[in-house]
Design a protein around this motif. Sequence first.
Motif, PDB file in Angstrom:
ATOM      1  N   ARG A  13       0.847  -1.198   0.000  1.00  0.00           N
ATOM      2  CA  ARG A  13       0.000   0.000   0.000  1.00  0.00           C
ATOM      3  C   ARG A  13       0.877   1.241   0.000  1.00  0.00           C
ATOM      4  O   ARG A  13       1.913   1.264   0.645  1.00  0.00           O
ATOM      5  CB  ARG A  13      -0.885   0.017   1.251  1.00  0.00           C
ATOM      6  CG  ARG A  13      -1.811  -1.157   1.340  1.00  0.00           C
ATOM      7  CD  ARG A  13      -2.428  -1.238   2.722  1.00  0.00           C
ATOM      8  NE  ARG A  13      -3.152  -2.475   2.889  1.00  0.00           N
ATOM      9  CZ  ARG A  13      -4.464  -2.541   3.063  1.00  0.00           C
ATOM     10  NH1 ARG A  13      -5.178  -1.436   3.112  1.00  0.00           N
ATOM     11  NH2 ARG A  13      -5.051  -3.688   3.208  1.00  0.00           N
ATOM     12  N   ARG A  14       0.428   2.258  -0.692  1.00  0.00           N
ATOM     13  CA  ARG A  14       1.128   3.536  -0.664  1.00  0.00           C
ATOM     14  C   ARG A  14       0.889   4.192   0.695  1.00  0.00           C
ATOM     15  O   ARG A  14      -0.169   4.029   1.288  1.00  0.00           O
ATOM     16  CB  ARG A  14       0.628   4.426  -1.789  1.00  0.00           C
ATOM     17  CG  ARG A  14       1.080   3.962  -3.145  1.00  0.00           C
ATOM     18  CD  ARG A  14       0.563   4.872  -4.257  1.00  0.00           C
ATOM     19  NE  ARG A  14       1.172   4.503  -5.512  1.00  0.00           N
ATOM     20  CZ  ARG A  14       0.727   3.528  -6.308  1.00  0.00           C
ATOM     21  NH1 ARG A  14      -0.349   2.846  -5.973  1.00  0.00           N
ATOM     22  NH2 ARG A  14       1.355   3.249  -7.430  1.00  0.00           N
ATOM     23  N   CYS A  15       1.874   4.952   1.198  1.00  0.00           N
ATOM     24  CA  CYS A  15       1.704   5.620   2.484  1.00  0.00           C
ATOM     25  C   CYS A  15       2.254   7.046   2.410  1.00  0.00           C
ATOM     26  O   CYS A  15       3.049   7.384   1.540  1.00  0.00           O
ATOM     27  CB  CYS A  15       2.366   4.836   3.603  1.00  0.00           C
ATOM     28  SG  CYS A  15       4.143   4.739   3.491  1.00  0.00           S
ATOM     29  N   ILE A  95       1.292  11.625  -2.914  1.00  0.00           N
ATOM     30  CA  ILE A  95       2.547  11.117  -3.455  1.00  0.00           C
ATOM     31  C   ILE A  95       2.893  11.852  -4.745  1.00  0.00           C
ATOM     32  O   ILE A  95       4.048  12.005  -5.091  1.00  0.00           O
ATOM     33  CB  ILE A  95       2.439   9.592  -3.665  1.00  0.00           C
ATOM     34  CG1 ILE A  95       2.387   8.932  -2.294  1.00  0.00           C
ATOM     35  CG2 ILE A  95       3.582   9.047  -4.493  1.00  0.00           C
ATOM     36  CD1 ILE A  95       2.123   7.451  -2.319  1.00  0.00           C
ATOM     37  N   ARG A  96       1.880  12.355  -5.442  1.00  0.00           N
ATOM     38  CA  ARG A  96       2.099  13.002  -6.733  1.00  0.00           C
ATOM     39  C   ARG A  96       2.164  14.531  -6.678  1.00  0.00           C
ATOM     40  O   ARG A  96       2.720  15.159  -7.565  1.00  0.00           O
ATOM     41  CB  ARG A  96       1.011  12.574  -7.708  1.00  0.00           C
ATOM     42  CG  ARG A  96       1.119  11.106  -8.060  1.00  0.00           C
ATOM     43  CD  ARG A  96       0.022  10.664  -9.000  1.00  0.00           C
ATOM     44  NE  ARG A  96       0.215   9.291  -9.400  1.00  0.00           N
ATOM     45  CZ  ARG A  96      -0.137   8.246  -8.665  1.00  0.00           C
ATOM     46  NH1 ARG A  96      -0.680   8.429  -7.477  1.00  0.00           N
ATOM     47  NH2 ARG A  96       0.063   7.025  -9.096  1.00  0.00           N
ATOM     48  N   VAL A 115       9.713  11.986  -1.930  1.00  0.00           N
ATOM     49  CA  VAL A 115       8.607  11.303  -2.585  1.00  0.00           C
ATOM     50  C   VAL A 115       9.135  10.168  -3.449  1.00  0.00           C
ATOM     51  O   VAL A 115      10.152  10.318  -4.128  1.00  0.00           O
ATOM     52  CB  VAL A 115       7.811  12.299  -3.473  1.00  0.00           C
ATOM     53  CG1 VAL A 115       6.669  11.608  -4.184  1.00  0.00           C
ATOM     54  CG2 VAL A 115       7.294  13.464  -2.644  1.00  0.00           C
ATOM     55  N   SER A 116       8.445   9.036  -3.412  1.00  0.00           N
ATOM     56  CA  SER A 116       8.725   7.926  -4.317  1.00  0.00           C
ATOM     57  C   SER A 116       7.393   7.461  -4.904  1.00  0.00           C
ATOM     58  O   SER A 116       6.348   8.051  -4.630  1.00  0.00           O
ATOM     59  CB  SER A 116       9.418   6.770  -3.580  1.00  0.00           C
ATOM     60  OG  SER A 116       8.480   5.985  -2.889  1.00  0.00           O
ATOM     61  N   GLU A 117       7.421   6.392  -5.668  1.00  0.00           N
ATOM     62  CA  GLU A 117       6.176   5.870  -6.239  1.00  0.00           C
ATOM     63  C   GLU A 117       5.257   5.304  -5.160  1.00  0.00           C
ATOM     64  O   GLU A 117       4.044   5.280  -5.312  1.00  0.00           O
ATOM     65  CB  GLU A 117       6.492   4.783  -7.268  1.00  0.00           C
ATOM     66  CG  GLU A 117       5.263   4.220  -7.949  1.00  0.00           C
ATOM     67  CD  GLU A 117       5.580   3.105  -8.924  1.00  0.00           C
ATOM     68  OE1 GLU A 117       4.647   2.388  -9.290  1.00  0.00           O
ATOM     69  OE2 GLU A 117       6.751   2.948  -9.311  1.00  0.00           O
ATOM     70  N   TRP A 118       5.833   4.857  -4.028  1.00  0.00           N
ATOM     71  CA  TRP A 118       5.053   4.175  -3.003  1.00  0.00           C
ATOM     72  C   TRP A 118       4.875   4.953  -1.703  1.00  0.00           C
ATOM     73  O   TRP A 118       4.040   4.591  -0.883  1.00  0.00           O
ATOM     74  CB  TRP A 118       5.693   2.815  -2.695  1.00  0.00           C
ATOM     75  CG  TRP A 118       5.409   1.861  -3.797  1.00  0.00           C
ATOM     76  CD1 TRP A 118       6.214   1.573  -4.858  1.00  0.00           C
ATOM     77  CD2 TRP A 118       4.218   1.107  -3.982  1.00  0.00           C
ATOM     78  NE1 TRP A 118       5.593   0.684  -5.683  1.00  0.00           N
ATOM     79  CE2 TRP A 118       4.367   0.369  -5.169  1.00  0.00           C
ATOM     80  CE3 TRP A 118       3.035   0.978  -3.253  1.00  0.00           C
ATOM     81  CZ2 TRP A 118       3.375  -0.469  -5.645  1.00  0.00           C
ATOM     82  CZ3 TRP A 118       2.054   0.123  -3.728  1.00  0.00           C
ATOM     83  CH2 TRP A 118       2.229  -0.586  -4.909  1.00  0.00           C
ATOM     84  N   TRP A 119       5.648   6.002  -1.475  1.00  0.00           N
ATOM     85  CA  TRP A 119       5.528   6.726  -0.214  1.00  0.00           C
ATOM     86  C   TRP A 119       5.920   8.193  -0.400  1.00  0.00           C
ATOM     87  O   TRP A 119       6.589   8.548  -1.348  1.00  0.00           O
ATOM     88  CB  TRP A 119       6.374   6.078   0.877  1.00  0.00           C
ATOM     89  CG  TRP A 119       7.829   5.965   0.529  1.00  0.00           C
ATOM     90  CD1 TRP A 119       8.448   4.881  -0.041  1.00  0.00           C
ATOM     91  CD2 TRP A 119       8.839   6.962   0.668  1.00  0.00           C
ATOM     92  NE1 TRP A 119       9.776   5.154  -0.252  1.00  0.00           N
ATOM     93  CE2 TRP A 119      10.042   6.423   0.177  1.00  0.00           C
ATOM     94  CE3 TRP A 119       8.855   8.266   1.161  1.00  0.00           C
ATOM     95  CZ2 TRP A 119      11.245   7.136   0.166  1.00  0.00           C
ATOM     96  CZ3 TRP A 119      10.042   8.971   1.158  1.00  0.00           C
ATOM     97  CH2 TRP A 119      11.214   8.402   0.661  1.00  0.00           C
TER      98      TRP A 119
END
Length: 131
Positions: A13-15, A95-96, A115-119
């Motif tokens: 899951r993204r956080c 995140i975006r 920031v990354s793709e997942w967090w």
Amino acid sequence: DSWGQVFSGLSSRRCITAGLINGTGHDVQIKSTKLVEGGSPCYSIPSKEFNAEQGLLKPGGCVLFFGWGVVPNLLQAGNVVMSIETNACEVDLSIRSNSSAAKAGYQVGFLEKSVSEWWAKYWLLVRKLRS
């Protein structure tokens, strides 16, 4: 261990995490915090300078907010969008993208944006404008 499953394997899951620091020299009232999009409540870990009954963050105090999205699938990307409103500023984080707007007499700035793709991890500093 449920915490380990939040970030690994097929159920990742993204956080998002956001720290808010009161550098105003006055109390800052936390009016609302919520995940506009996500799969969890907006959790918080306050410093001892936070009065939970009144929602007041004393000078020099900070609150760490965090939450996560749903498991991505064919219908949902699993995005996480956090909204924080205080008497000094309004902040929207994901995140975006991210945005912050200071209210009259205050300024808000990012100390960190990781920031990354997942967090995503943000640190914000709220200060009073000098008159």
